[in-house]
Design a protein around this motif. Sequence first.
Motif, PDB file in Angstrom:
ATOM      1  N   ASP A  17      18.620 -83.085  81.736  1.00  0.00           N
ATOM      2  CA  ASP A  17      18.680 -82.747  83.214  1.00  0.00           C
ATOM      3  C   ASP A  17      19.388 -84.061  83.837  1.00  0.00           C
ATOM      4  N   PRO A  18      19.664 -83.738  85.346  1.00  0.00           N
ATOM      5  CA  PRO A  18      20.547 -84.849  85.876  1.00  0.00           C
ATOM      6  C   PRO A  18      20.105 -86.234  85.730  1.00  0.00           C
ATOM      7  N   VAL A  19      18.640 -86.399  85.874  1.00  0.00           N
ATOM      8  CA  VAL A  19      18.061 -87.629  85.645  1.00  0.00           C
ATOM      9  C   VAL A  19      18.454 -88.240  84.210  1.00  0.00           C
ATOM     10  N   ALA A  20      18.393 -87.605  83.313  1.00  0.00           N
ATOM     11  CA  ALA A  20      18.701 -88.020  81.934  1.00  0.00           C
ATOM     12  C   ALA A  20      20.114 -88.411  81.795  1.00  0.00           C
ATOM     13  N   LEU A  21      21.022 -87.595  82.617  1.00  0.00           N
ATOM     14  CA  LEU A  21      22.476 -87.843  82.483  1.00  0.00           C
ATOM     15  C   LEU A  21      22.711 -89.166  83.291  1.00  0.00           C
ATOM     16  N   SER A  22      21.826 -89.416  84.429  1.00  0.00           N
ATOM     17  CA  SER A  22      22.179 -90.753  85.031  1.00  0.00           C
ATOM     18  C   SER A  22      21.822 -91.705  83.993  1.00  0.00           C
ATOM     19  N   TYR A  23      20.786 -91.743  82.977  1.00  0.00           N
ATOM     20  CA  TYR A  23      20.761 -92.747  82.070  1.00  0.00           C
ATOM     21  C   TYR A  23      21.715 -92.856  81.146  1.00  0.00           C
ATOM     22  N   LEU A  24      22.356 -91.582  80.762  1.00  0.00           N
ATOM     23  CA  LEU A  24      23.441 -91.972  79.699  1.00  0.00           C
ATOM     24  C   LEU A  24      24.648 -92.677  80.636  1.00  0.00           C
ATOM     25  N   LEU A  25      24.809 -92.386  81.631  1.00  0.00           N
ATOM     26  CA  LEU A  25      26.071 -92.938  82.500  1.00  0.00           C
ATOM     27  C   LEU A  25      25.719 -94.404  82.624  1.00  0.00           C
ATOM     28  N   GLN A  26      24.642 -95.180  82.370  1.00  0.00           N
ATOM     29  CA  GLN A  26      24.483 -96.402  82.434  1.00  0.00           C
ATOM     30  C   GLN A  26      25.075 -96.992  81.050  1.00  0.00           C
ATOM     31  N   ALA A  27      25.253 -96.281  79.993  1.00  0.00           N
ATOM     32  CA  ALA A  27      25.916 -96.624  78.712  1.00  0.00           C
ATOM     33  C   ALA A  27      27.362 -96.417  78.818  1.00  0.00           C
ATOM     34  N   THR A  28      27.716 -95.192  79.512  1.00  0.00           N
ATOM     35  CA  THR A  28      29.113 -94.711  79.477  1.00  0.00           C
ATOM     36  C   THR A  28      29.927 -95.420  80.570  1.00  0.00           C
ATOM     37  N   GLY A  29      29.348 -95.806  81.523  1.00  0.00           N
ATOM     38  CA  GLY A  29      29.972 -96.130  82.745  1.00  0.00           C
ATOM     39  C   GLY A  29      30.373 -95.138  83.616  1.00  0.00           C
ATOM     40  N   PRO A  30      31.076 -95.383  84.753  1.00  0.00           N
ATOM     41  CA  PRO A  30      31.382 -94.349  85.875  1.00  0.00           C
ATOM     42  C   PRO A  30      32.382 -93.136  85.046  1.00  0.00           C
ATOM     43  N   VAL A  31      32.157 -91.937  85.543  1.00  0.00           N
ATOM     44  CA  VAL A  31      33.080 -90.898  84.993  1.00  0.00           C
ATOM     45  C   VAL A  31      33.717 -90.439  86.300  1.00  0.00           C
ATOM     46  N   HIS A  32      35.004 -90.365  86.229  1.00  0.00           N
ATOM     47  CA  HIS A  32      35.935 -89.605  87.405  1.00  0.00           C
ATOM     48  C   HIS A  32      36.329 -88.195  87.012  1.00  0.00           C
ATOM     49  N   LEU A  33      35.918 -87.577  87.934  1.00  0.00           N
ATOM     50  CA  LEU A  33      35.906 -86.146  88.146  1.00  0.00           C
ATOM     51  C   LEU A  33      37.224 -85.422  88.698  1.00  0.00           C
ATOM     52  N   ALA A  34      37.608 -84.286  88.098  1.00  0.00           N
ATOM     53  CA  ALA A  34      38.923 -83.692  88.712  1.00  0.00           C
ATOM     54  C   ALA A  34      38.778 -83.465  90.075  1.00  0.00           C
ATOM     55  N   THR A  35      37.484 -83.211  90.744  1.00  0.00           N
ATOM     56  CA  THR A  35      37.305 -82.766  92.109  1.00  0.00           C
ATOM     57  C   THR A  35      37.376 -83.870  92.957  1.00  0.00           C
ATOM     58  N   GLY A  36      37.581 -85.285  92.372  1.00  0.00           N
ATOM     59  CA  GLY A  36      37.706 -86.281  93.248  1.00  0.00           C
ATOM     60  C   GLY A  36      36.811 -87.256  93.421  1.00  0.00           C
ATOM     61  N   GLU A  37      35.352 -86.774  92.924  1.00  0.00           N
ATOM     62  CA  GLU A  37      34.035 -87.699  93.001  1.00  0.00           C
ATOM     63  C   GLU A  37      34.354 -88.576  91.714  1.00  0.00           C
ATOM     64  N   THR A  38      33.358 -89.607  91.922  1.00  0.00           N
ATOM     65  CA  THR A  38      33.124 -90.581  90.570  1.00  0.00           C
ATOM     66  C   THR A  38      31.648 -90.391  90.426  1.00  0.00           C
ATOM     67  N   LYS A  83      30.304 -74.475  93.690  1.00  0.00           N
ATOM     68  CA  LYS A  83      29.335 -75.174  93.212  1.00  0.00           C
ATOM     69  C   LYS A  83      29.165 -75.191  91.647  1.00  0.00           C
ATOM     70  N   ASP A  84      29.028 -73.814  91.164  1.00  0.00           N
ATOM     71  CA  ASP A  84      29.238 -73.778  89.513  1.00  0.00           C
ATOM     72  C   ASP A  84      30.215 -74.416  88.931  1.00  0.00           C
ATOM     73  N   ASP A  85      31.388 -74.578  89.588  1.00  0.00           N
ATOM     74  CA  ASP A  85      32.617 -75.050  88.978  1.00  0.00           C
ATOM     75  C   ASP A  85      32.485 -76.518  89.009  1.00  0.00           C
ATOM     76  N   PHE A  86      31.827 -77.085  89.897  1.00  0.00           N
ATOM     77  CA  PHE A  86      31.646 -78.446  89.947  1.00  0.00           C
ATOM     78  C   PHE A  86      30.621 -78.959  88.775  1.00  0.00           C
ATOM     79  N   PHE A  87      29.699 -78.478  88.865  1.00  0.00           N
ATOM     80  CA  PHE A  87      28.644 -78.575  87.517  1.00  0.00           C
ATOM     81  C   PHE A  87      29.357 -78.544  86.207  1.00  0.00           C
ATOM     82  N   ALA A  88      30.000 -77.441  86.160  1.00  0.00           N
ATOM     83  CA  ALA A  88      30.844 -77.438  84.843  1.00  0.00           C
ATOM     84  C   ALA A  88      31.628 -78.666  84.590  1.00  0.00           C
ATOM     85  N   THR A  89      32.556 -78.895  85.627  1.00  0.00           N
ATOM     86  CA  THR A  89      33.598 -80.216  85.484  1.00  0.00           C
ATOM     87  C   THR A  89      32.696 -81.263  85.171  1.00  0.00           C
ATOM     88  N   ALA A  90      31.412 -81.532  85.829  1.00  0.00           N
ATOM     89  CA  ALA A  90      30.813 -82.892  85.705  1.00  0.00           C
ATOM     90  C   ALA A  90      30.052 -82.694  84.378  1.00  0.00           C
TER      91      ALA A  90
END
Length: 582
Positions: A307-328, A352-359
Amino acid sequence: MAGTLVALVVIACAVWLGVRAFLAQREITASEQVAKVVEAHIAAGQTSEARDSAKQLAVHVDAAQGFVSDPVWRAAGLLPFVGTNFSTVSQLAGILGEVTHGAVLPLSDAAGNISPSTIKPVQGAVDLQALSAARPAVVKADSVLQSAYSEVARLKSGFGTIPQVSGGVERFKSVLGKAAQQVSTADTVTRVLPSALGSSGPRTYLVLFQNNAELRATGGIPGAAAEVHIDNGHITLGRQTEAKGFPAFQQPVLPLADPAKGLYGPILGEYFQDVNLTPQFPLTARLASEMWKQRFGDHTDGVLSLDPVALSYLLQATGPVHLATGETLDSSNAVELLLSDAYSKYSSVQEKDDFFATAAAAVFSKVAMGSFQPRAMLDALTRAAAEHRLLAWSPNQSEQDAITAGNLSGSLPEQMPSHGVFGVYLNDATGAKMDYYLRESYKVGGVMCRADGRPNWRVEVTLTNAAPANAATSLPDYVTGGGVYGVPPGDVKTQVNVYAPPSAIYLGSLQNGEPVNVHRDMDSGYPVAQTAVVLSPGQSVTLTFQFLGGPGAQPKPDVISTPSVNNPTVSALSLSCQAVVR
């Protein structure tokens, strides 16, 4: 004269024993410090440094063992009253020597192959040969540690044992138990992971992305899914799709047991969005896998979920991810961005679906390329597993056993006759994304009042709708549901399912202190009490479920619950015999 000589011998032996005890303690203290260095080198995969520090450890341990194994020390172990201290120390030193030579030294030689960095992909591939090379050392260490733990567990403090010795035994047993568990996990990983990562042929896994803004029993609605292909350690992302891309199947894609249909309806097996209305992830995984096969014709070798909370934990290890939609996307904003802000920023469902897929694709790419800190990633995965936010299923029984051992199976709470564990599982009944604003807290407790040794257990579930007062107009219809499913915009409707231990007997339920009728059933041998509540913004409700525990069960049970946007609080509930239902 003879008496004087005997006294001198006794004094000499006492001095001898005291000196050797001092020297042994000095060596043990030194070995503790070196052991921490060895552990750090092994964790870092530094083979040469680990081997050198492990040899230093062996020198200290061997010296300590020598000081407590000479004839005088062994003879002291036969003395009445105090002898148990000398014999226990000798046994502990011997076990420590076995662990050092039979487990620590072999593991230090394989440090480069058993550190977290071993499973870090390099240019999209995991080095499976390193895992295989580590296996002999891990197998040997696992056997030695399991045997050593059993030996220490059999040590009993005899009459005359001083606190320093008995405390040392318990401390050693605790440390040994932790080490045995860690190496047992490594044994499982080195045994099943190579084949799971395609060493014996390509694998395809279905990954479900659970959205906690619309709760399901195992976390959230599987709003998106993707295939991950792995061939001999090489990882690639395959087909991605949204849940709305699946048809409504005319009947359940797999046979459903009557209790499952009675509790959750046939939709459990007819809609991809509803496969995890059940809290049993193995069933969820089989249903999702079969739907995927019927929809795309693709066979899958297992199912993963996060889930997104687990994803936030993984991002602590990967660091920020820059999306094609402009968000970080980073660990601090992932949950809010994915489960709230995106619904306001993107007006159409497709956006919305495209954004989630991109992330999802961006994070996957970073992980697959090995762009993360191995230790931080291991910590993130461990935390996600502990909170049941990371789940897995395999049709291969050996792999499924490993999944269960790793606390990733998402099965109903494991029970012991003497200790009960409740499961509280929530399903959204609003038909929208309002659970971002749902707050939960749980209380669980019990008391022993009956002569037959059966405790009274009670579970309290408090839910609060924390949405803004003007949620009906300030939030998009996609979030509130717009009243399409009969729930007024801004309100939250939640189905609450309480799974009691199999030995429990249902006694009754309350809603805000008043008796309430609930739907009752059995699911896989677990008594279930089910009800639903509707909350307007700012409203709270407390549901109380009362059960009679099994004979001989402890009065204090535990509880696990659906992982939600916010980690709910769990506290102990104090009960008196006057307050329970007899």
